[in-house]
Design an enzyme around this catalytic site. Structure first.
Site, PDB file in Angstrom:
ATOM      1  N   HIS A  18      -9.366  26.511   2.901  1.00 38.17           N
ATOM      2  CA  HIS A  18      -9.917  27.823   3.301  1.00 38.17           C
ATOM      3  C   HIS A  18     -10.841  28.376   2.168  1.00 38.17           C
ATOM      4  CE1 HIS A  18      -6.357  28.157   5.989  1.00 38.17           C
ATOM      5  NE2 HIS A  18      -7.286  27.786   6.897  1.00 38.17           N
ATOM      6  N   LYS A  42       0.320  29.883  17.957  1.00 36.01           N
ATOM      7  CA  LYS A  42       1.142  29.589  16.700  1.00 36.01           C
ATOM      8  C   LYS A  42       1.838  30.973  16.472  1.00 36.01           C
ATOM      9  CE  LYS A  42      -2.645  27.082  14.093  1.00 36.01           C
ATOM     10  NZ  LYS A  42      -3.634  27.307  13.138  1.00 36.01           N
ATOM     11  N   ARG A  91     -12.285  19.498   9.047  1.00 35.23           N
ATOM     12  CA  ARG A  91     -11.815  18.405   8.259  1.00 35.23           C
ATOM     13  C   ARG A  91     -12.076  17.126   8.843  1.00 35.23           C
ATOM     14  NH1 ARG A  91      -6.134  21.754   8.657  1.00 35.23           N
ATOM     15  NH2 ARG A  91      -6.914  21.548  10.525  1.00 35.23           N
ATOM     16  N   SER A 129      -2.535  24.665   6.683  1.00 40.31           N
ATOM     17  CA  SER A 129      -1.567  25.805   6.641  1.00 40.31           C
ATOM     18  C   SER A 129      -0.083  25.204   6.694  1.00 40.31           C
ATOM     19  CB  SER A 129      -1.788  27.189   7.127  1.00 40.31           C
ATOM     20  OG  SER A 129      -3.009  27.696   6.787  1.00 40.31           O
TER      21      SER A 129
END
Ligand code: PNS
Length: 159
Positions: A18, A42, A91, A129
């Site tokens: 990030h 999440k 990514r 994360s």
């Protein structure tokens, strides 16, 4: 006119991947608002305030970065602060479908705000994360994956 971008995310917690996107974004846009938003799929480990504090600490040396949070739609937040751009990191191919859906929805909601993607630096392309939390949970080292303040906060959280 100053170029303002929002770099949105859950940031639970912020990783070096990030941070790489934020730094590079801050060298392109005049101002980057890093905004902690809710991702309804999440279940966060850190509170919004904790996540903001960690981002503040990690970005304290980047003058044109501001840390914020918002309860609601990303596009509403972007409108409120006068941002013309949303900045996201990509990514791998696996990110593409999710990002395409979010980007199309945001464009449907407001076609004047553009989404920009930056390829994550190769050294961070496997980082997320979630994977960092998994490693920290089972007492593995997350050094070199997250800022030092995050490493400390994760050790405290899982102890
Ligand atoms: O770091 P994440 O979890 O990939 O970030 C996703 C996030 C928080 C940017 C996204 O879920 C979001 O924009 N949430 C706010 C609600 C919203 O605007 N949803 C519609 C667009 S996806």
């Amino acid at each position: 006119m100053a170029s303002v971008a929002v770099c949105p995310g859950s940031f639970d917690p912020i990783t070096l991947g990030h941070l790489d996107i934020i730094k590079r974004g801050a060298s392109v846009f005049d101002k980057v608002y890093v905004c902690v938003l809710n991702n309804s799929s999440k279940n966060p480990l850190f509170s919004v305030e904790e996540r903001m504090e960690l981002i503040r600490e990690a970005t304290k040396d980047i003058a044109n970065v501001e840390v914020d949070s918002f309860q609601g739609l990303l596009i509403e937040y972007a409108q409120e602060i006068g941002a013309k751009a949303i900045l996201r990191g990509l990514r791998a191919v696996s990110d593409f479908e999710y990002e395409m859906q979010g980007t199309a929805m945001n464009r449907k909601l407001n076609e004047d705000i553009e989404t920009f993607f930056m390829m994550t630096n190769n050294q961070y392309s496997y980082l997320s994360s979630s994977i960092v939390k998994e490693v920290a949970k089972y007492k593995g080292s997350v050094r070199d994956l997250v800022p030092a303040c995050v490493e400390k906060a994760m050790v405290a959280k899982y102890n």
